[in-house]
Design a protein around this motif. Structure first.
Motif, short mmCIF file in Angstrom:
data_model
loop_
_atom_site.label_atom_id
_atom_site.label_comp_id
_atom_site.label_asym_id
_atom_site.label_seq_id
_atom_site.Cartn_x
_atom_site.Cartn_y
_atom_site.Cartn_z
N ILE A 8 -8.88 -0.99 -1.80
CA ILE A 8 -8.37 -1.43 -0.49
C ILE A 8 -8.78 -2.89 -0.35
O ILE A 8 -9.97 -3.21 -0.28
CB ILE A 8 -8.94 -0.59 0.66
CG1 ILE A 8 -8.68 0.90 0.40
CG2 ILE A 8 -8.33 -1.02 1.99
CD1 ILE A 8 -9.31 1.83 1.44
N VAL A 9 -7.80 -3.77 -0.33
CA VAL A 9 -8.05 -5.21 -0.37
C VAL A 9 -7.66 -5.82 0.98
O VAL A 9 -6.53 -5.66 1.44
CB VAL A 9 -7.25 -5.88 -1.50
CG1 VAL A 9 -7.46 -7.41 -1.48
CG2 VAL A 9 -7.69 -5.31 -2.85
N VAL A 77 -5.10 -6.02 6.69
CA VAL A 77 -5.41 -7.31 7.30
C VAL A 77 -6.92 -7.44 7.50
O VAL A 77 -7.57 -6.54 8.02
CB VAL A 77 -4.69 -7.47 8.66
CG1 VAL A 77 -5.12 -8.76 9.35
CG2 VAL A 77 -3.18 -7.47 8.45
N GLY A 78 -7.47 -8.59 7.07
CA GLY A 78 -8.88 -8.89 7.36
C GLY A 78 -9.84 -7.95 6.66
O GLY A 78 -9.73 -7.68 5.47
N ASP A 79 -10.80 -7.44 7.41
CA ASP A 79 -11.79 -6.50 6.89
C ASP A 79 -11.27 -5.08 7.10
O ASP A 79 -11.19 -4.62 8.24
CB ASP A 79 -13.13 -6.70 7.61
CG ASP A 79 -14.22 -5.79 7.07
OD1 ASP A 79 -13.90 -4.90 6.25
OD2 ASP A 79 -15.38 -5.97 7.46
N PRO A 80 -10.90 -4.38 6.04
CA PRO A 80 -10.31 -3.04 6.20
C PRO A 80 -11.22 -2.02 6.85
O PRO A 80 -10.75 -0.96 7.29
CB PRO A 80 -9.97 -2.63 4.76
CG PRO A 80 -9.93 -3.91 3.99
CD PRO A 80 -10.95 -4.78 4.63
N PHE A 88 -10.32 5.28 8.02
CA PHE A 88 -9.51 6.50 8.11
C PHE A 88 -9.32 7.13 6.74
O PHE A 88 -9.48 8.35 6.56
CB PHE A 88 -8.15 6.16 8.73
CG PHE A 88 -7.20 7.32 8.81
CD1 PHE A 88 -7.24 8.20 9.87
CD2 PHE A 88 -6.28 7.55 7.79
CE1 PHE A 88 -6.38 9.29 9.94
CE2 PHE A 88 -5.42 8.63 7.84
CZ PHE A 88 -5.47 9.50 8.92
N LEU A 89 -8.98 6.32 5.74
CA LEU A 89 -8.73 6.86 4.41
C LEU A 89 -10.00 7.45 3.80
O LEU A 89 -9.96 8.50 3.14
CB LEU A 89 -8.17 5.77 3.51
CG LEU A 89 -6.76 5.26 3.88
CD1 LEU A 89 -6.34 4.13 2.94
CD2 LEU A 89 -5.74 6.39 3.86
N CYS A 90 -11.12 6.77 3.99
CA CYS A 90 -12.38 7.30 3.46
C CYS A 90 -12.75 8.63 4.11
O CYS A 90 -13.28 9.53 3.46
CB CYS A 90 -13.50 6.28 3.65
SG CYS A 90 -13.38 4.83 2.57
N ARG A 97 -13.30 7.95 -3.57
CA ARG A 97 -11.98 7.64 -4.09
C ARG A 97 -11.64 6.16 -3.99
O ARG A 97 -10.65 5.70 -4.58
CB ARG A 97 -10.91 8.42 -3.30
CG ARG A 97 -10.95 9.92 -3.45
CD ARG A 97 -10.45 10.36 -4.82
NE ARG A 97 -9.11 9.86 -5.11
CZ ARG A 97 -7.98 10.44 -4.68
NH1 ARG A 97 -8.04 11.54 -3.94
NH2 ARG A 97 -6.82 9.94 -5.01
N PHE A 98 -12.45 5.37 -3.26
CA PHE A 98 -12.03 4.01 -2.93
C PHE A 98 -13.09 2.97 -3.26
O PHE A 98 -14.29 3.27 -3.31
CB PHE A 98 -11.72 3.91 -1.43
CG PHE A 98 -10.60 4.81 -0.98
CD1 PHE A 98 -9.28 4.41 -1.10
CD2 PHE A 98 -10.87 6.06 -0.44
CE1 PHE A 98 -8.25 5.24 -0.70
CE2 PHE A 98 -9.85 6.90 -0.04
CZ PHE A 98 -8.54 6.49 -0.16
N GLU A 99 -12.62 1.76 -3.47
CA GLU A 99 -13.45 0.56 -3.45
C GLU A 99 -12.82 -0.39 -2.43
O GLU A 99 -11.58 -0.51 -2.37
CB GLU A 99 -13.50 -0.13 -4.82
CG GLU A 99 -14.27 0.62 -5.88
CD GLU A 99 -15.78 0.58 -5.65
OE1 GLU A 99 -16.23 -0.23 -4.80
OE2 GLU A 99 -16.49 1.35 -6.31
#
Length: 414
Positions: A8-9, A77-80, A88-90, A97-99
């Motif tokens: 997530i960028v 946008v900005g800081d996810p 929400f995704l985490c 699952r994420f970085e």
């Protein structure tokens, strides 16, 4: 070979140019780019498939949950993690699952533009929020950062605050931060009302220096235990008022009757004295305070609560109470070694059968007060009061602890 995790960028209005080398490389190597239309537009067309997500984040979670075996980058946008999609995704799919590679948050950029620190600011997103629930938090804050919404654009926020008589903030509206058409507007709340701004904006409120809190109009005020912000308080000394929860317990321990004579020693802005006056409506409450500013606030607060049986006394105890009638109850709140001396002098003036209630914040003061009273009073009540107030901030319920307080109470016997 597929990446082990979904990235997530965070991205800003300056697009790829504002990203780190790592973030640009991930986007270039991605098989699938996921994001809103405005974030995907920052990335030139390439080999990656693009999927546009909207406000329904459950669909986004379902899509990512089935994206096995692909190199996936979610653009935000900005800081996810700051009111963004990452939280929400985490929560839905698990942090493993994420970085997350954050960009500078638009809130952080906004505070930088107005050159104010944001470490002690009230920060919140107005989307889907009830402004009425936020009003009291804003009223007592020094700085506020708001992600505005379609329902609550800056002009509507300014009007709401002015209607609530909260007019002591300087307002900044920061639009399109990082873009070529970036703009920062500074003005009084009255100047913000009626103006239209870009939908991409952050609103910052900064309290004017030395502006006093203006309490909410409390309809059907309580007999005691009124909210702290029902009382005028001096700045920057705000916070020295006896908190509502401790005040309620202290007044219960004072055991006041309709005609009681009461002393409030070190009355501050008068919260204990005023509520004592409401309970002892046919008696008299003497609010003793040596600070000129707080002494004037006692009368103003008495006028707000429409109590006529309170007498502010300007002076330093114990000299200030020499000519006062003997009380049925005495409340003493304070810090420092002087508290014990005040307790000794006050207890001597207390009527037989009268009640003494002392609130201190130091364990040393507790020991000293107890050591003095114990030979005189067989039963001394000592309580440690630890209060935490819940507040909803950054989409989470948090608890803010008040400073611990020790409450000592005793009855004077013959």
């Amino acid at each position: 070979m597929a990446w082990e995790k979904i990235f997530i960028v965070g991205i800003g209005e300056d697009g790829l140019a504002g990203l780190t080398e790592q973030a640009r490389r991930l986007i270039a190597e991605a098989d699938l780019l996921v994001g809103e239309n405005n974030t995907l537009a920052f990335v030139p067309p390439g080999k990656a498939e693009r999927v546009v997500i909207g406000p329904d984040l459950e669909l986004a979670a379902s899509l990512l949950g089935s994206a096995q075996g692909r190199n996936v980058v979610v653009l935000a946008v900005g800081d996810p993690l700051f009111y963004g999609i990452a939280r929400f995704l985490c929560d839905r799919l698990g942090k493993d699952r994420f970085e997350v590679i954050p960009h500078v948050s638009t809130m952080q950029m906004a505070f930088a533009r107005v050159k104010e620190s944001w470490e002690d600011a009230l920060l919140t997103n107005l989307a889907g929020r009830d402004m009425g629930m936020l009003l009291e938090q804003i009223r007592v804050a020094d700085k506020v950062g708001l992600f505005t919404s379609d329902e609550w654009p800056p002009g509507a926020v300014a009007k709401f605050l002015l209607d609530a008589k909260v007019d002591y903030f300087t307002a900044y509206v920061c639009e399109n931060l990082g873009a070529p058409d970036e703009r920062v507007t500074r003005g009084e709340l009255t100047e913000i009302v009626g103006h239209e701004f870009s939908a991409l904006n952050v609103m910052i409120l900064v309290r004017k220096p030395e502006a006093p809190d203006r309490p909410a109009e409390q309809f059907g005020r309580r007999l005691f235990g009124n909210p702290d912000d029902a009382f005028l308080q001096s700045k920057p000394k705000r916070g020295l008022l006896t908190p509502a929860e401790i005040r309620a317990i202290a007044l219960a321990e004072m055991d006041l009757g309709p005609g009681s004579i009461v002393w409030d020693v070190g009355a501050g802005s008068g919260s204990v004295a005023i509520e004592a006056a409401q309970i002892a409506s046919q008696g008299t409450v003497y609010a003793i305070e040596m600070d000129q500013e707080d002494y004037l606030l006692i009368q103003r607060n008495a006028d707000r609560f429409r109590v006529k049986n309170i007498v502010p006394v300007l002076g330093r105890a114990p000299e200030a109470w020499e000519s006062l009638p003997e009380p049925d109850a005495i409340f003493i709140g304070g810090t420092g070694r002087a508290v014990v001396g005040l307790v000794q002098a006050a207890f001597e003036r207390l009527r037989n059968g009268g009640r003494l209630v002392v609130v201190v914040s130091s364990i040393d003061n507790v020991a000293d007060v107890y050591r003095y009273l114990h030979p005189l009073v067989p039963d001394i009540n000592v309580r440690l009061l630890q209060i935490a107030r819940g507040c909803y901030q950054m989409e989470r319920m948090r608890f803010q602890s008040l400073n611990p307080a020790f409450l000592i109470s005793a009855v004077k016997r013959r």
